[in-house]
Design a protein around this motif. Structure first.
Motif, PDB file in Angstrom:
ATOM      1  N   UNK A 140      -4.195 -93.644  -4.448  1.00  0.00           N
ATOM      2  CA  UNK A 140      -4.046 -93.001  -5.744  1.00  0.00           C
ATOM      3  C   UNK A 140      -3.608 -91.576  -5.439  1.00  0.00           C
ATOM      4  N   UNK A 141      -2.529 -91.167  -6.046  1.00  0.00           N
ATOM      5  CA  UNK A 141      -2.082 -89.787  -5.903  1.00  0.00           C
ATOM      6  C   UNK A 141      -2.282 -89.125  -7.260  1.00  0.00           C
ATOM      7  N   UNK A 142      -3.062 -88.079  -7.266  1.00  0.00           N
ATOM      8  CA  UNK A 142      -3.365 -87.413  -8.527  1.00  0.00           C
ATOM      9  C   UNK A 142      -3.384 -85.913  -8.341  1.00  0.00           C
ATOM     10  N   UNK A 143      -2.669 -85.232  -9.182  1.00  0.00           N
ATOM     11  CA  UNK A 143      -2.731 -83.777  -9.222  1.00  0.00           C
ATOM     12  C   UNK A 143      -3.867 -83.423 -10.186  1.00  0.00           C
ATOM     13  N   UNK A 144      -4.784 -82.639  -9.727  1.00  0.00           N
ATOM     14  CA  UNK A 144      -5.926 -82.276 -10.563  1.00  0.00           C
ATOM     15  C   UNK A 144      -5.652 -80.932 -11.214  1.00  0.00           C
ATOM     16  N   UNK A 145      -5.689 -80.955 -12.540  1.00  0.00           N
ATOM     17  CA  UNK A 145      -5.402 -79.749 -13.327  1.00  0.00           C
ATOM     18  C   UNK A 145      -6.693 -79.062 -13.701  1.00  0.00           C
TER      19      UNK A 145
END
Length: 145
Positions: A140-145
């Motif tokens: 899972x690739x996720x940019x955390x804002x």
């Protein structure tokens, strides 16, 4: 690559920050999610992660428990990992809080914990908890804002 033993930093977050401040990526592997969470909290690594991931200063790669620990809570993972007090503190069910969902690793994989993950998923469904499954080899690739 530098191996980081969080036990060496228990109750000394300033030393931890000094030693890892120039690192820009972390790979956190598996084990017992409750032991890992406890070590992160006692060392202050969880606080360091929250600050630096939200500021987009570091990359975090987690495998198995290393990914699970990022959830808001660890409820349900007791079906695959024993909730133990490895370091004499209470069991921590609160995750690091960077993901709004729980990760169910080793899903339908050739892994000794794969059957137990089915029970975790059943628990998540019964308790209306948000989760994502990960088979071994998936990411899972996720940019955390």
């Amino acid at each position: 690559v530098t191996l980081l033993d969080l036990q060496k930093y228990f109750n000394d977050i300033e030393r931890l920050r000094k030693d890892i401040n120039n690192f820009n990526a972390f790979c956190v592997i598996g084990g017992n999610v409750f032991v890992l969470r406890q070590a992160m909290k006692l060392s202050g690594f969880d606080e360091f992660l929250r600050e630096n991931i939200l500021n987009k200063k570091i990359l975090y790669v987690g495998y198995s428990a290393g990914s699970c620990v990022l959830a808001k809570d660890l409820e349900g993972l007791h079906l695959v990992d024993e909730p133990i007090n490895a370091y004499g503190d209470k069991v921590i069910y609160e995750g690091v809080g960077l993901l709004e969902y729980c990760i169910a690793p080793h899903y339908k994989s050739n892994h000794k914990e794969s059957e137990a993950i089915d029970k975790v998923i059943e628990y998540m469904k019964e308790n209306n908890k948000s989760y994502k499954t990960l088979s071994d080899g998936e990411v899972i690739i996720q940019v955390i804002e």
